[in-house]
Design an enzyme around this catalytic site. Structure first.
Site, PDB file in Angstrom:
ATOM      1  CD  GLU A 168     -18.589 -10.239 -18.440  1.00 34.95           C
ATOM      2  OE1 GLU A 168     -19.521 -11.001 -18.541  1.00 34.95           O
ATOM      3  OE2 GLU A 168     -17.693 -10.519 -17.490  1.00 34.95           O
TER       4      GLU A 168
HETATM    5  N1  IFG Z   1     -18.413 -14.228 -18.485  1.00 33.92           N
HETATM    6  C1  IFG Z   1     -17.247 -13.576 -18.121  1.00 33.92           C
HETATM    7  C2  IFG Z   1     -16.442 -14.334 -17.141  1.00 33.92           C
HETATM    8  C3  IFG Z   1     -16.845 -15.222 -16.349  1.00 33.92           C
HETATM    9  C4  IFG Z   1     -18.073 -16.117 -17.126  1.00 33.92           C
HETATM   10  C5  IFG Z   1     -18.630 -17.304 -16.362  1.00 33.92           C
HETATM   11  C6  IFG Z   1     -16.166 -13.883 -20.338  1.00 33.92           C
HETATM   12  C7  IFG Z   1     -15.252 -13.279 -21.399  1.00 33.92           C
HETATM   13  C8  IFG Z   1     -18.929 -15.294 -17.823  1.00 33.92           C
HETATM   14  N2  IFG Z   1     -16.445 -12.909 -19.307  1.00 33.92           N
HETATM   15  O1  IFG Z   1     -16.462 -14.789 -20.449  1.00 33.92           O
HETATM   16  O2  IFG Z   1     -15.470 -13.657 -16.480  1.00 33.92           O
HETATM   17  O3  IFG Z   1     -17.552 -14.907 -15.338  1.00 33.92           O
HETATM   18  O4  IFG Z   1     -19.379 -18.231 -17.341  1.00 33.92           O
END
Ligand code: IFG
Length: 495
Positions: A308
């Site tokens: 992200e």
């Molecule tokens: N995606 C984000 C996490 C977390 C997650 C919660 C990944 C690799 C959503 N990144 O999963 O930091 O916020 O379900």
């Protein structure tokens, strides 16, 4: 013959109850082969644990003592003719083990201490009272990496909470624990060269909604690493970058491009922060962190995050990873990162953690064709912070609802097109803590779904069978109850 003598004879001859043959087959993860014999072994105060691998023998003695009250001696010498549990190292069993239980002895044989430990976890599951179900089990893991993940950044979990979690995951033959130690809200591991990371980023109030501050000192981290290692669990530390860095930039504004500290964040937005890719200060920071983490991490992996990074221009992201991934190798470790790092050619010698919900990822498949290996954590199957159903009080829903069967009914070996089983190191269940505040919350979301992920990581694809698994899971439930584990009694299981 007088009545009392008759009665005595009758009692002595009374058949000792034989554990249910099904009980023998109730092991989770499912073993490769299990043949019951009905000749159960009965633990008693004369039982001895004989082994030249005290690391395994002492842990087994501690578990048997805690569960039965019997204090069994652990000795390397050949035990007297009495009844013994022998734990032996021998060649030819790879990562697996062989377990033979009969009326007069229990024998666990493995080629590695970890394999011997896995055999004792099976042994403990065969115990009912002081009886151990009789028979022969030959077993070995399908994948070498069977992981679980805890997010200490969104909400700090204390060392005692992490230890209680380790106590449970090792019984399911999970052998890696990935600790998410930094994010936008907080920084959770002491770094000597950058003290404000924890002085500020680990202070009270640095969690989601201002709850869940705290951090691990190096001593506490080392203690957790040792506790995990004694249970044959390897710790994988994660420092997430170049995104998810707001806490680090609040502590050190020089990590931004404009030198201005951003405001602290306790909300759950993602993708808004980025290290300054063009600044040499960034790479001094990253190298210091990797060097200090590698020095206190005996395990092979340093996780460098990489997810992200929406505030990092794509070309900058690749340039960043091309400089940072080699730093992990410089300090003797293998880089492990969320699957986005596959964009960088430097990542071909590292491990990608696939968290995507698609059945194909062409960039990752391309990196795999160049040698990259993969741990499967598809968010719609293995993200245990997802609600079980709409009524689940904790958790999120962005990757969908995940009941036990959803977590069970997939195959890591064939999950991604273009990623053959030979490139798959294994599986990992993620447990993000935006909504989880304590060990009860962790247990409620992790169990029973982690048992499903553990079976996908260990058992042969040929034994994958939902009805058999749900039956074994129902039989396992009382073990969680006996150990005070706050698991979710899923309506999919006949507990
Ligand atoms: N995606 C984000 C996490 C977390 C997650 C919660 C990944 C690799 C959503 N990144 O999963 O930091 O916020 O379900």
């Amino acid at each position: 013959m007088a009545l009392p003598q008759l009665l005595t004879v009758a009692l002595l001859a009374a058949p000792v109850p034989v554990l249910s043959v099904d009980g023998f087959a109730d092991v989770i993860p499912a073993p490769v082969s299990a043949v019951p014999s009905g000749a159960d072994f009965h633990l008693d105060r004369n039982t001895v644990i004989q082994t030249r691998t005290p690391a395994v023998g002492n842990q087994l003695a501690a578990d048997i003592s805690a569960e039965t009250g019997l204090a069994l001696p652990v000795t390397p010498s050949a035990a007297p003719a009495g009844r013994k549990i022998s734990l032996k190292i021998a060649g030819g069993l790879g990562d697996g083990y062989k377990l033979v239980v009969n009326r007069n002895s229990v024998e666990v044989t493995a080629t590695t201490p970890a394999g011997l430990f896995d055999g004792t976890q099976t042994l403990l599951q065969l115990r009912e009272g002081r009886a151990i179900a009789g028979g022969t089990i030959e077993d070995r893991p399908r994948f070498t990496y069977r992981g679980s993940h805890l997010d200490l950044a969104r909400h700090f979990h204390t060392p005692d909470e992490v230890k209680k979690y380790i106590d449970e995951i090792r019984r399911l033959k999970i052998n890696y624990l990935h600790l998410h130690l930094s994010d936008d809200q907080g920084w959770r591991i002491q770094i000597d060269g950058w003290p404000r990371l924890t002085e500020i980023g680990g202070a009270a109030g640095t969690g989601v909604d201002g709850v869940g501050g705290g951090f691990l000192t190096k001593a506490e981290y080392a203690d957790l690493v040792a506790y995990a290692a004694a249970r044959f669990v390897t710790i994988v530390p994660e420092i997430d970058m170049p995104g998810h860095v707001n806490a680090a930039q609040v502590a050190y504004p020089e990590l931004t491009c404009d030198g201005v500290a951003p405001p602290p964040r306790t909300d759950t937005a993602v993708g808004y922060s980025s290290l300054c890719i063009s600044s040499e200060t960034t790479y001094r920071f990253v190298e210091d962190v990797i060097r200090e983490l590698a020095a206190i991490t005996p395990g092979p992996y340093i996780h460098i995050g990489g997810d992200e990074a929406h505030a990092t221009p794509p070309a900058d992201y690749v340039a960043f990873q091309n400089r940072v991934i080699p730093l992990v190798a410089k300090y003797g470790k293998t880089a492990y990162g969320w699957h986005e790092i596959a964009q960088s050619p430097a990542a071909y010698s590292s491990v990608a953690q696939n968290w995507g919900m698609s059945r194909s990822n062409p960039v990752l498949a391309g990196a795999v064709a160049n040698g990259m290996r993969v741990v499967m954590s598809p968010a719609n199957k293995a993200y245990l912070d997802m609600k079980y159903d709409r009524n689940t009080p904790l958790g999120l829903t962005w990757a969908g609802l995940i009941e036990v069967r959803t977590a069970y009914d997939w195959d890591p070996g064939t999950h991604l097109t273009g990623v053959p089983e030979s490139a798959v190191l294994g599986v990992e269940a993620a447990l993000w803590s935006e909504t989880l505040r304590n060990i009860d919350h962790i247990e409620y979301m992790a169990f029973p779904r982690l048992a499903a992920i553990a079976e996908l990581g260990w058992s042969p694809a040929s034994s994958h069978d939902w009805e058999a698994f749900r039956s074994r899971l129902a039989a396992y439930g009382p073990q969680w109850t006996a150990r005070g584990v706050d698991f979710y009694p899923s309506p999919q299981i006949s507990w």
